[in-house]
Design an enzyme around this catalytic site. Structure first.
Site, PDB file in Angstrom:
ATOM      1  N   CYS A 112      31.797  26.446  66.919  1.00  0.00           N
ATOM      2  CA  CYS A 112      32.569  25.059  66.134  1.00  0.00           C
ATOM      3  C   CYS A 112      31.260  23.588  66.369  1.00  0.00           C
ATOM      4  O   CYS A 112      30.977  22.708  65.988  1.00  0.00           O
ATOM      5  CB  CYS A 112      33.050  24.551  65.771  1.00  0.00           C
TER       6      CYS A 112
ATOM      7  N   HIS B 203      36.689  18.161  68.578  1.00  0.00           N
ATOM      8  CA  HIS B 203      36.213  18.120  70.016  1.00  0.00           C
ATOM      9  C   HIS B 203      35.765  16.454  69.525  1.00  0.00           C
ATOM     10  O   HIS B 203      35.650  16.272  68.000  1.00  0.00           O
ATOM     11  CB  HIS B 203      35.101  18.286  69.966  1.00  0.00           C
TER      12      HIS B 203
HETATM   13  P1  NAD Z   1      42.418  34.001  65.961  1.00  0.00           P
HETATM   14  O1  NAD Z   1      43.255  34.474  67.567  1.00  0.00           O
HETATM   15  O2  NAD Z   1      43.208  32.329  65.814  1.00  0.00           O
HETATM   16  O3  NAD Z   1      42.239  34.955  65.496  1.00  0.00           O
HETATM   17  C1  NAD Z   1      41.820  36.459  65.875  1.00  0.00           C
HETATM   18  C2  NAD Z   1      42.830  37.139  64.818  1.00  0.00           C
HETATM   19  O4  NAD Z   1      42.121  38.789  64.772  1.00  0.00           O
HETATM   20  C3  NAD Z   1      43.505  36.794  64.793  1.00  0.00           C
HETATM   21  O5  NAD Z   1      44.386  37.221  63.147  1.00  0.00           O
HETATM   22  C4  NAD Z   1      44.201  37.625  65.772  1.00  0.00           C
HETATM   23  O6  NAD Z   1      45.596  39.137  65.278  1.00  0.00           O
HETATM   24  C5  NAD Z   1      43.043  39.418  64.820  1.00  0.00           C
HETATM   25  N1  NAD Z   1      42.904  40.628  65.715  1.00  0.00           N
HETATM   26  C6  NAD Z   1      42.732  40.629  67.148  1.00  0.00           C
HETATM   27  N2  NAD Z   1      42.579  41.638  68.105  1.00  0.00           N
HETATM   28  C7  NAD Z   1      41.861  42.071  67.103  1.00  0.00           C
HETATM   29  C8  NAD Z   1      41.650  43.818  66.813  1.00  0.00           C
HETATM   30  N3  NAD Z   1      41.714  43.823  67.693  1.00  0.00           N
HETATM   31  N4  NAD Z   1      41.233  44.032  65.447  1.00  0.00           N
HETATM   32  C9  NAD Z   1      41.090  43.705  64.363  1.00  0.00           C
HETATM   33  N5  NAD Z   1      41.599  41.806  64.323  1.00  0.00           N
HETATM   34  C10 NAD Z   1      42.095  41.355  65.595  1.00  0.00           C
HETATM   35  O7  NAD Z   1      40.652  33.320  67.003  1.00  0.00           O
HETATM   36  P2  NAD Z   1      40.172  32.285  66.235  1.00  0.00           P
HETATM   37  O8  NAD Z   1      40.254  30.873  66.413  1.00  0.00           O
HETATM   38  O9  NAD Z   1      39.855  32.894  64.748  1.00  0.00           O
HETATM   39  O10 NAD Z   1      38.719  32.777  67.037  1.00  0.00           O
HETATM   40  C11 NAD Z   1      37.659  33.763  66.270  1.00  0.00           C
HETATM   41  C12 NAD Z   1      36.457  33.896  66.479  1.00  0.00           C
HETATM   42  O11 NAD Z   1      35.780  32.568  65.902  1.00  0.00           O
HETATM   43  C13 NAD Z   1      35.988  33.853  67.701  1.00  0.00           C
HETATM   44  O12 NAD Z   1      34.714  34.526  67.696  1.00  0.00           O
HETATM   45  C14 NAD Z   1      36.168  32.372  68.034  1.00  0.00           C
HETATM   46  O13 NAD Z   1      35.207  32.308  69.459  1.00  0.00           O
HETATM   47  C15 NAD Z   1      35.141  31.614  66.868  1.00  0.00           C
HETATM   48  N6  NAD Z   1      35.766  30.466  67.158  1.00  0.00           N
HETATM   49  C16 NAD Z   1      36.844  29.962  66.969  1.00  0.00           C
HETATM   50  C17 NAD Z   1      36.845  28.399  66.415  1.00  0.00           C
HETATM   51  C18 NAD Z   1      38.482  27.752  66.569  1.00  0.00           C
HETATM   52  O14 NAD Z   1      38.256  26.409  67.190  1.00  0.00           O
HETATM   53  N7  NAD Z   1      39.206  28.221  66.923  1.00  0.00           N
HETATM   54  C19 NAD Z   1      35.464  27.703  66.032  1.00  0.00           C
HETATM   55  C20 NAD Z   1      34.783  27.978  65.756  1.00  0.00           C
HETATM   56  C21 NAD Z   1      34.376  29.535  66.192  1.00  0.00           C
END
Ligand code: NAD
Length: 341
Positions: free
Chosen positions: A139, A218
């Site tokens: 992000c 942010h």
């Molecule tokens: P999150 O924890 O909200 O969601 C992750 C999902 O994956 C959950 O539904 C969880 O149950 C599932 N999960 C966990 N282990 C798993 C596995 N072994 N197999 C399949 N599914 C599994 O995370 P998020 O915030 O959505 O982040 C996901 C990615 O996006 C990360 O790489 C993060 O760095 C990136 N990201 C996050 C944000 C943010 O602010 N949240 C912003 C940009 C990028």
């Protein structure tokens, strides 16, 4: 129709699924959850076929939340998977995606070497065309690329110094983050500058970062040394024409991230999402060659349209980035310019 699977239906995954589902040229063939939570039920309610990991099928069945099958079965039905699993997990799935010969998009929490290319739709769309493994940058990196790339193209950039004032955790996350503290990232430069260089390699950028106890957005405080003198008006006009950037004014009651999210709520945005980068118009200041500005980044939302464009680039169905951006934005209701406030 491009058949898309989403592995990891969490903060990013559920938003990506909705964004894909809105596109005329794509459909969601399934999403995965690891636990039978309210989000799993909500995915089903939205009509997304639900899958899980092989060792979780029993758990889902016992809890009365029926799944269609396992992740591997889902991947066999899809042309591409958008991996939205937690940081570091996506990388572990790469061998499975390779074994099944499915194209995969990873998120910014994965190391850049997981993919053949890092991706931002405005700055380097062409690099993802036809690729099998692509990473949509984080992000913060997406936010920096959106406003810096047009500046570099139009005026040239000597160097950038930026401080990321980062939200401690996402609103639904009750486990992490400073509660009553401000936490500087003591490793300078922070990882954000090098991450921007995975998209704009010749950009001279140094970043620092500080975590603060908020969940909403942010804020970036950015100082850009341009190749030539500009006026604040020229910079404003450039961003008014830049996709996925909006300009707001504090005089319209938009002084803080809290009010930006309130604006998104009033706009009827799903989950209060601000997919655009928000630049405070009255915070744009120029002294000779040096530009100062602040921008707000809604971390849960801004990378979502980039994932949609990455699908089109990787499958080679649209080779022009601006046309893909326009399609994605029209379907999702993403705006640009200064019309909001
Ligand atoms: P999150 O924890 O909200 O969601 C992750 C999902 O994956 C959950 O539904 C969880 O149950 C599932 N999960 C966990 N282990 C798993 C596995 N072994 N197999 C399949 N599914 C599994 O995370 P998020 O915030 O959505 O982040 C996901 C990615 O996006 C990360 O790489 C993060 O760095 C990136 N990201 C996050 C944000 C943010 O602010 N949240 C912003 C940009 C990028």
């Amino acid at each position: 129709m491009i058949r898309v699977a989403v592995n990891g239906y969490g903060t990013i995954g559920k938003r990506v699924a909705d964004a894909i589902n809105l596109q005329e040229d794509m459909e969601i063939v399934g999403v995965t959850k690891t636990k039978p939570t309210f989000e799993a039920l909500e995915a089903k309610r939205r009509g997304y076929p639900l899958y899980t990991l092989p060792d979780r099928v029993e758990l889902f069945n016992k809890s009365g939340v029926k799944v269609e099958g396992t992740l591997e079965e889902l991947l066999q039905k899809a042309d591409i998977v958008v991996d939205c699993t937690p940081s570091g997990i996506g990388e572990k799935y790469k061998p499975l995606y390779q074994k099944l010969g499915i194209k995969a998009i990873y998120q910014g929490g994965e190391p850049s070497n997981v993919a053949e290319a890092s991706f931002n739709a405005l700055a380097n769309y062409a690099e993802a065309i036809g690729k099998r493994h692509v990473r949509v940058v984080s992000c913060n990196t997406t936010g920096l690329c959106r406003t810096l790339y047009p500046l570099k193209q139009k005026f040239g950039i000597k160097n950038v110094k930026a401080v990321m004032i980062r939200r401690a955790s996402d609103p639904a996350n009750t486990k992490t983050g400073p509660i009553n503290a401000i936490e500087p990232t003591l490793h300078v430069p922070s990882h954000h500058g090098p991450d921007v260089q995975t998209i704009i390699p010749d950009l001279n950028i140094t970043t620092m970062a500080v975590k603060v106890p908020t969940t909403l957005m942010h804020v970036h405080s950015v100082i850009v040394n341009l190749e030539k003198p500009v006026t604040a008006e020229e910079v404003t006009n450039l961003w008014l024409e830049t996709p996925r950037v909006i300009l707001v004014e504090s005089g319209r009651g938009l002084k803080s991230t809290a009010q930006l999210i309130e604006m998104a709520r009033d706009m009827g945005r799903p989950r209060s999402d601000l997919w655009e980068i928000v630049v405070w118009r009255d915070g744009i200041h120029v002294e000779g060659n040096t530009l100062y500005y602040y921008q707000g980044v809604h971390q849960e939302a801004n990378v979502v349209p980039e994932n949609v464009d990455a699908v089109r680039a990787m499958l080679g169905v649209e080779r022009n980035n601006l046309r893909s951006i326009a399609k994605t934005d029209k379907a999702m209701g993403i705006i640009q310019g200064g019309g909001t406030g």
